[in-house]
Design an enzyme around this catalytic site. Structure first.
Site, short mmCIF file in Angstrom:
data_model
loop_
_atom_site.label_atom_id
_atom_site.label_comp_id
_atom_site.label_asym_id
_atom_site.label_seq_id
_atom_site.Cartn_x
_atom_site.Cartn_y
_atom_site.Cartn_z
N CYS A 139 0.83 -1.36 -0.01
CA CYS A 139 -0.04 -0.01 -0.03
C CYS A 139 0.90 1.32 0.14
O CYS A 139 0.28 2.21 -0.55
CB CYS A 139 -1.03 -0.14 1.30
SG CYS A 139 -0.23 0.29 2.89
N ASP A 140 2.11 1.23 0.35
CA ASP A 140 2.88 2.46 0.59
C ASP A 140 3.09 2.82 -1.00
O ASP A 140 3.32 4.09 -1.22
CB ASP A 140 4.36 2.13 1.05
CG ASP A 140 4.33 1.32 2.06
OD1 ASP A 140 3.56 0.45 2.54
OD2 ASP A 140 5.21 1.30 2.98
N ALA A 141 3.19 2.09 -2.11
CA ALA A 141 3.31 2.34 -3.24
C ALA A 141 2.36 3.35 -3.70
O ALA A 141 2.76 4.17 -4.71
CB ALA A 141 3.10 1.09 -4.24
N LEU A 142 1.09 3.42 -3.05
CA LEU A 142 0.19 4.60 -3.55
C LEU A 142 0.57 6.03 -3.17
O LEU A 142 -0.02 7.05 -3.68
CB LEU A 142 -1.08 4.19 -2.98
CG LEU A 142 -1.93 2.71 -3.53
CD1 LEU A 142 -3.12 2.42 -2.90
CD2 LEU A 142 -1.71 2.63 -5.04
N PHE A 143 1.52 6.09 -2.48
CA PHE A 143 2.22 7.56 -2.29
C PHE A 143 3.26 7.56 -3.09
O PHE A 143 3.61 8.76 -3.80
CB PHE A 143 2.65 7.50 -0.91
CG PHE A 143 3.13 8.91 -0.78
CD1 PHE A 143 2.49 10.07 -0.16
CD2 PHE A 143 4.65 9.20 -0.86
CE1 PHE A 143 3.09 11.43 -0.12
CE2 PHE A 143 5.02 10.32 -0.74
CZ PHE A 143 4.60 11.54 -0.35
#
Length: 816
Positions: free
Chosen positions: A596-600
């Site tokens: 989910c970090d990839a969405l930043f």
């Protein structure tokens, strides 16, 4: 009735049943149980015999199970990872289930077809395949190779990294059998025999093996010899390895072993004589260096109490250490299936990032009232074994077998569990007991230990301080102090890496508010030093986060060269799209936004270059990948994102799902930045806005009375640390929403005010932002003095929106 309709009538959903029976397996501690069916055959241990890792297997995002029900029918089941509901199907096959030898073994090949072998004790091979990828319907019974298939016992599948399957079984009877090895070639859908006799008992003994793969695909096998059908004649622990899928074999030192391997030519990890209560088979694991670990129990010299021991090879020699400290003596002797007071085991090991080598051994022990026990050593270099009970009551004669893919990919123990009985030495007559519930038990050593090292809470700001008015000039001054500290204390991370990129982004937002040029100049100098290039990994979302800083600098100056390397990177990604899923733990999983970090990190980079160049492909790619990640990780009922697929089956000690504060902070901050850039007329714009509003409701609900969010959003009693990086991202997203008119000021502003005052209290007089959880992937304990550049970047983003919320203006040199 046609075949399809008949099969459809056999399908049923096995949802958890509210009633609890005395024979249900009840989890203890952080373990959890996923019920599959309520009518499992329980008169022998046939469903839950150790030595096999094939009753529960995972392929991609789906897990499969196999077991027999009360009338002996073979049942297959499946579920999606993250779901507690199983879909089950009764097959057309059955077994003589009073005999615990007649286990079922399953595997899924690289094309997604289920393979099943069942009902064996020195009889003709029973084998069938699924009729379609992912299907629970089995086709007709068929041979594999047609060679040596008339006296089969102990079938066991093993899936290779390329999607092919290996199949091991004993050809012959107890004390006089040979080990056969076949390989299924997925691309051709055919079996071939590799060895008609890999381990040869020479007509006077047989090997009882266990097999595993190491993370590099190396094959490891350990076995004990037995000279007669009497288990008391078990002796010695032998070992061999293969690096070519089982064709050739070597000793632990790499010396070639001629095939078939015999008693005289075998390589031995430990010599143990007969009549020592040595169990068969041993359990085996291997680490990422290809070094083997073997566990088994036997009576130490001079003792009549069998104990579990661990053998491990360190590259030079085998070492033995005792694991258990049992006090009950017992003899292991006789024929047929035994029912000793301690079960056989499964063994698994890992070395997590920045952590020592850990080893875990799972077994059932009647000294602990028949409960399932895991003995864990957190650092094999300093062995200390700590036992944890995974169930609250007895599981009868249960023995463990684990889902190997769940451990390899997700570092989780998944085992088929059922309370069963077993008549000692009797394979002909089942115990007279009622059916019992079959379930999957899930346990994670990470969850067990994630709160260790939680810092002691410092005094909170008094409640009245959290309600004080906010002066935007004080906000600006505090941000400048924090940014100056970070500039004066540069980290050692690579300059274009994700660890530093959020600070660049936050500093450039700060530059829009301050009259001092120092922050923009520092970022410009850093970009020049980087050559305006992203970090090195082509597809990795983290390595294009820095593009957001470059694009902001370009927006002000307009120099084309600033974006040339970034555009080349995005074009290269589009020209070479990774052919992988979002399933965690698989090769190249990080080439897509599988965490989910990839969405930043990535979406705003794509949108900022879309804004600059107008290339519709950038927008399409970003939009497609965002929703693919959301489909994989977003949990609508909780309105939050799992950090990655490995968290979907895990729970906090309070039973809630594990939602990492910083992970969801990355998402909400990334979502806000996407909404600033995403075209207002796009058909998917309302979806983003609704997702944002839903997540803000969850974030508001999770805020604590001190104004901050805990590292684990839904279990503040377990995770009591103050954490400022996730809290900063949350404060940023909330204030941003009020400033953009997406959230009601009257309702949300008090939460922003409390959050900002709490965050401000974590900045020292020197400007250092404290209480930042170090790099990680989940809620864990940490040193409250710790700081990170990405945490400072999040703090600056929050401060900029708070400054605007309370009347500050964008009058800085960076421009709006």
């Amino acid at each position: 009735m046609n075949r399809v309709l008949a099969f459809a009538l056999l399908l049923y959903l096995s949802a958890p049943v509210s009633s609890v029976f005395a024979t249900d397996v009840l989890p203890a501690g952080t373990a959890r149980v996923l019920p599959i069916a309520g009518d499992g055959f329980a008169g022998s241990s046939v469903n839950v015999v150790s030595g096999l890792q094939n009753t529960l297997v995972t392929e991609g995002g789906r897990q499969y199970a196999a077991f027999y029900v009360a009338d002996g029918t073979l049942v297959l089941a499946k579920r999606e990872i993250g779901s507690d509901t199983w879909t089950s199907a009764r097959s057309q096959y059955s077994a003589a289930v009073a005999d615990a030898h007649r286990t079922v073994s399953i595997a899924v090949d690289g094309a997604g077809f289920l393979h099943v072998s069942w009902d064996h004790h020195n009889n003709t091979l029973n084998y069938a395949r699924g009729v379609a990828p992912g299907s629970l319907e089995l086709g007709p019974k068929q041979p594999m190779t047609g060679l040596r298939e008339s006296r089969v016992t102990y079938p066991s599948f093993l899936r290779l990294p390329d999607g092919d399957l290996l199949f091991f079984y004993r050809d012959g009877g107890s004390g006089r059998g040979n080990l056969v090895l076949n390989r299924y070639h997925t691309a051709e859908a055919t079996w071939r025999q590799i060895h008609a006799s890999l381990i040869d008992g020479e007509g006077v003994r047989s090997a009882y093996p266990s097999v595993t793969l190491d993370p590099r695909g190396g094959l490891h096998i350990a076995w004990v010899w037995r000279d007669t059908p009497d288990v008391a004649t078990n002796h010695d622990i032998a070992y061999a390895r293969s690096t070519d899928g089982g064709v050739t074999w070597t000793s632990v030192r790499g010396e070639p072993l001629a095939v078939p391997i015999t008693r005289a030519t075998a390589d031995y990890a430990l010599r143990i004589g007969q009549n020592r209560a040595l169990m068969n088979p041993p359990s085996i694991a291997a680490d990422n260096n290809g070094r083997p670990y073997i566990a088994n129990y036997w009576r130490p010299e001079g003792s009549d109490v069998p104990q579990y021991h661990l053998l491990h090879y360190d590259g030079d020699a085998w070492h033995v250490q005792q694991v258990t400290k049992r006090t009950t003596a017992f003899a292991l002797e006789g024929t047929a299936t035994k029912r000793p007071p301690i079960s056989r085991s499964v063994l698994f090991t890992r070395q997590a990032w920045r952590k020592p080598r850990e080893v875990h051994l799972v077994y059932r022990d009647d000294e602990r009232s028949g409960r399932i026990v895991v003995a864990s050593c957190a650092d094999l270099a300093h062995p200390e074994w700590i036992s944890t009970e995974l169930t609250r009551g007895s599981v009868g004669a249960w023995e463990p077998s684990m889902d190997p893919e769940q451990w390899r990919r997700l570092s989780q123990l998944h085992m088929l569990v059922q309370h069963v009985e077993q008549r000692d030495g009797n394979d002909h007559e089942a115990a007279a007991v009622e059916p019992t519930r079959v379930a999957a038990l899930v346990w994670s050593p990470f969850v067990e230990n994630m709160t260790k090292g939680e810092p002691t809470l410092p005094p909170f700001p008094p409640a009245e301080a959290l309600e004080a008015p906010i002066d935007p000039t004080e906000v600006l001054a505090l941000m400048e102090r924090a940014a100056d500290w970070q500039l004066a204390n540069p980290p050692t991370y690579q300059p274009a890496g994700w660890e530093r990129a959020p600070f660049y982004i936050g500093a450039l937002e700060l530059a829009k508010l301050t009259t001092s040029p120092r922050f923009r100049e520092a970022m410009l100098a850093q970009a020049e030093a980087n050559g305006w290039a992203p970090a090195s990994r082509r597809h990795h979302a983290d390595d294009i986060c820095v593009i957001q800083a470059y694009a902001e600098l370009h927006r002000v100056s307009g120099e084309a060269r600033m974006l040339t390397p970034s555009k080349e990177r995005l074009d290269a990604i589009l020209a070479d799209p990774p052919p992988v899923s979002l399933d965690w733990g698989l090769p190249r999983m990080l080439d897509r936004w599988s965490w989910c970090d990839a969405l930043f990190m990535a979406p705003a980079s794509w949108l900022m270059l879309y804004r600059e160049f107008g290339d519709e492909r950038y927008l399409e790619h970003m939009n497609r990948e965002w929703w693919a990640t959301t489909d994989a990780l977003h949990v609508p009922g909780d309105r939050l994102y799992a950090r990655d697929q490995s968290f979907l089956d895990l729970r906090e000690p309070n039973g809630r799902r594990i939602f990492w504060a910083r992970g969801n902070g990355w998402v909400v901050a990334g979502l806000a930045r996407v909404l600033d850039l995403f075209p207002s007329e796009h058909a998917d714009r309302p979806r983003y806005e609704q997702l944002y509003r839903d997540m803000m409701e969850a974030i508001l609900d999770a805020q604590q009375s001190d104004g901050l969010w805990r590292p684990g959003l839904l279990d503040p009693e377990t995770h009591h640390a103050r954490e400022t990086s996730g809290s900063s991202f949350n404060a940023f997203a909330l204030a941003w929403g009020v400033n953009r008119g997406l959230l009601e000021r009257e309702r949300v502003e008090p939460a922003v005010r409390r959050a900002w005052h709490a965050l401000a209290s974590c900045v020292g007089a020197d400007g250092k932002l404290r209480h930042v959880q170090p790099i990680g992937a989940a809620p864990e304990g940490f040193d409250p003095e710790h700081s990170e550049p990405f945490g400072v970047g999040a703090f600056l983003l929050a401060g900029c929106e708070v400054h605007r919320l309370y009347g500050g203006t964008d009058s800085g040199v960076g421009g709006r």
